[in-house]
Design an enzyme around this catalytic site. Structure first.
Site, PDB file in Angstrom:
ATOM      1  N   GLU A 483       0.827  -1.203   0.000  1.00 49.08           N
ATOM      2  CA  GLU A 483       0.000   0.000   0.000  1.00 49.08           C
ATOM      3  C   GLU A 483       0.869   1.265   0.000  1.00 49.08           C
ATOM      4  O   GLU A 483       0.559   2.235  -0.704  1.00 49.08           O
ATOM      5  CB  GLU A 483      -0.959  -0.046   1.209  1.00 49.08           C
ATOM      6  CG  GLU A 483      -1.825   1.173   1.413  1.00 49.08           C
ATOM      7  CD  GLU A 483      -2.750   1.513   0.258  1.00 49.08           C
ATOM      8  OE1 GLU A 483      -2.875   0.732  -0.689  1.00 49.08           O
ATOM      9  OE2 GLU A 483      -3.332   2.608   0.288  1.00 49.08           O
ATOM     10  N   HIS A 506      15.223 -13.029  -3.547  1.00 49.11           N
ATOM     11  CA  HIS A 506      14.907 -13.828  -4.730  1.00 49.11           C
ATOM     12  C   HIS A 506      14.816 -12.973  -5.987  1.00 49.11           C
ATOM     13  O   HIS A 506      14.265 -13.404  -6.992  1.00 49.11           O
ATOM     14  CB  HIS A 506      13.598 -14.592  -4.504  1.00 49.11           C
ATOM     15  CG  HIS A 506      13.664 -15.538  -3.350  1.00 49.11           C
ATOM     16  ND1 HIS A 506      14.374 -16.710  -3.383  1.00 49.11           N
ATOM     17  CD2 HIS A 506      13.152 -15.442  -2.097  1.00 49.11           C
ATOM     18  CE1 HIS A 506      14.288 -17.323  -2.203  1.00 49.11           C
ATOM     19  NE2 HIS A 506      13.550 -16.558  -1.408  1.00 49.11           N
TER      20      HIS A 506
END
Ligand code: AGP
Length: 610
Positions: A483, A506
């Site tokens: 958000e 990752h």
């Protein structure tokens, strides 16, 4: 997506139309126009850009008519030009139309109409409607019947208002898929996309439903089905006052709405928290609690910021209610084959209650015989009316395009529902009381965070020229990272990504260098130690960490570039305090960059098209 207004009565309609369009400007702001019936002809004025530009043009005109309609546009078909701006007129300049929605079969209809001799002035889908009406009227059909027939021919969505120079005492309004409300005045009546333009003019409104047509004269409103059956509609009362829809001294609605949050959160919880019993009372769902409580599965569906709130709902429900939950993008929902049945419950979240994708998801869920609940802010909105039961946010009108107070109220409502269901399942009364007390303390805690706005403004000065941001959080703070990043990109046009902190390694870790600010939400909670490790990983790559941390956490200050402290609360309620500095940071950065905070480019407040 586009706003519509209409006035019919004893006064000149132009001031109401302009004022109303200004209040609807958050729905679309790339061009605007009005048309009035003046001395048995239609007088039109259009302008590219904001309503202020239309208003400036009008100062040199003598437009004056007691019946008029207006439109503010968010372009879908055709660029923002005067030709594409509404109102659109038929070939003889006798019928004028404003439209919100999308006519899906406009290409084939346009071809057919061109073959019959019609000439189009715009590239819009909307213009075909007014030519269709003309076509039917040319064949001797009366005005109202021509509109009914025209609307039966089109596929897609519409909220329209139509006037005709031959019927200067009538506005015709119709809806299918795009909201419309009729306001009842004294010797005058109004039409609008939502209630905002009506505040201060009338408190009495009728919300149109899909497939309905309203015949609005100065003294009367008749609502009919598209098959010409008269319907008795309820007259509802709108509560908002002028202060709720004005900036009240703030530079922007967004800042006003951020600063209002202590009060809006109190309003969201008013009368709902039962501190002694450690539970909540939610009148809107109490008759349907069983179906929710015994659901095999709950699906939360929403878009944008509401989707982020839904994600928090998943975390709360699964942790404290113990029902499996999935969160679905409403825009994807109906294009796959979601597994739903009568023992699943779908909860749709929407500030506006008009988001087309969320409405479509609700309809798909109903088709699959699921019970559907709504969590909406706008009273009487389409989602509120189409769901079986629901809870209103009571956050008051949210006008800034970037959603702020609606988000915190959505999270609060989800916490209230969690507490209610959790207490009916496994939460003890003492644990329930603890949650209820923590919820009650939230508005004051939010107030404390808002007091740090000067510190955040200074930080914004340091960061305003940066081109990329990363937001990281874990657990309940991961949706906050999403958000926070959304707030920054939508109003400042800076690229920002929200990630679960542990996912960074990752992929996104490749982006980190000394130029990359990384906002890490690192409150003292069950994943605190883990997020400290993630902070180390960022620092090892020279990333500039700005932490949102729990008041009293001195240790973190030595590890990061800057810290903004927030008061301590329960883990599941952390988002209610951690989102506040991120809203303020996005706001101040956008202001420093000279962006139009309340009306960011390409966006509209409620996305009523697919
Ligand atoms: C929020 O800042 C956005 N402007 C947007 O993502 C919004 O939350 C989304 O369009 C959903 O709107 P709704 O809550 O009115 O359904």
């Amino acid at each position: 997506m586009c706003g519509i207004v209409g006035y019919i009565g004893t006064q000149n309609s132009v001031p109401f139309l302009i004022n109303g369009l200004k209040r609807l400007e958050y729905r679309g702001y790339d061009s605007a126009g009005i048309v009035v019936c003046q001395e048995h002809r239609l007088a039109v004025q259009k302008s590219v850009g904001k309503i202020a530009e239309l208003e400036a043009k009008l100062t040199h005109s003598n437009m004056d008519g007691k019946c008029g309609i207006g439109h503010t546009r968010w372009a879908t078909h055709g660029e923002p030009t005067e030709n594409n701006a509404h109102p659109h007129l038929d070939g003889h300049g006798k019928i004028a139309l404003v439209h919100n929605g999308i006519i899906e079969n406009y290409v084939s209809l346009r071809k057919e109409l061109v073959s019959k001799g019609h000439t189009f002035k715009s590239e819009t889908d909307s213009e075909i409607l007014v030519h269709l009406f003309q076509e039917y009227m040319q064949n001797g059909t009366d005005f109202i019947e021509a509109i009914r027939r025209g609307l039966s021919t089109v596929k897609g969505t519409y909220g329209i208002a139509v006037i005709c120079s031959a019927h200067p005492g009538l506005i015709l309004a119709a809806r299918r898929g795009s909201p419309l409300v009729v306001g009842h005045g004294n010797g005058e009546n109004y039409v609008a996309s939502d209630a905002a333009p009506l505040v201060g003019y009338t408190k009495e409104v009728t919300y149109l439903d899909d497939g309905e047509i309203a015949l609005v004269t100065a003294d009367n409103v008749t609502v009919k089905t598209i098959d010409d059956q008269v319907i008795k509609k309820a007259i509802m009362s709108i509560e908002a006052d002028l202060t709720a829809i004005e900036k009240s001294g703030y530079d922007h609605f967004m800042l006003k709405e951020i600063m209002e949050q202590p009060q809006t959160l109190r309003d969201t919880m008013r009368g709902r928290l039962l501190l002694e019993e450690g539970t909540t009372k939610l009148g809107g769902i109490e008759h349907d609690l069983e179906s929710l409580l015994y659901s095999r599965r709950i699906v939360l569906t929403a878009c944008g910021t509401s989707w982020h709130a839904a994600l928090l709902g998943e975390y709360m429900f699964e942790e404290l209610v113990g029902i499996p939950v999935e969160v679905e993008y409403a825009s994807e929902f109906r294009y796959r084959n979601p597994i739903l049945s009568s023992d699943s419950t779908v909860i749709a979240l929407s500030q506006s209650g008009e988001t087309a994708d969320t409405l479509a998801a609700i309809r798909e869920a109903k088709r699959k015989s699921s019970k559907v609940f709504g969590i909406c802010n706008v009273v009487g909105s389409s989602i509120a009316r189409e769901t079986d039961a629901g809870v209103y946010l009571h956050a008051g009108p949210e006008i800034g395009v970037a959603s702020t107070k609606a988000f915190t109220s959505q999270v609060t409502v989800l916490a209230l529902v969690t507490l209610l269901l959790g207490r009916m399942r496994s939460i003890s009364s003492s644990a329930g009381r603890q949650i209820a007390q923590a919820l009650q303390a939230i508005p004051d805690q939010v107030e404390k965070v808002l007091e740090k706005r000067d510190q955040i403004q200074v930080l914004a000065q340091e960061l305003a020229d940066v081109r990329n941001f990363l937001y990281l959080g874990r657990g309940y703070n991961f949706p906050v990272a999403l958000e926070g990043a959304l707030k920054l990109k939508e109003i400042s046009y800076i690229h920002a990504e929200g990630y679960p902190a542990a996912e960074m390694k990752h992929g996104p870790i490749a982006l980190i260098d000394e130029n990359m600010p990384v906002i890490v939400i690192a409150t003292r909670d069950s994943v605190y130690e883990k997020i400290l490790s993630n902070i180390q990983e960022v620092r090892a790559r020279k990333g500039k960490v700005i932490a949102i941390a729990t008041e009293g956490d001195k240790e973190i200050a030595d590890r990061v570039h800057k810290v903004i402290y927030v008061p301590e609360t329960m883990e599941m309620l952390n988002p209610l305090v951690t989102i506040i500095p991120l809203q303020l940071l996005a706001y101040y950065i956008a202001v420093l960059r000279g962006c139009n905070v309340d009306q960011p480019r390409n966006l509209a407040k409620s996305v009523t098209v697919e």
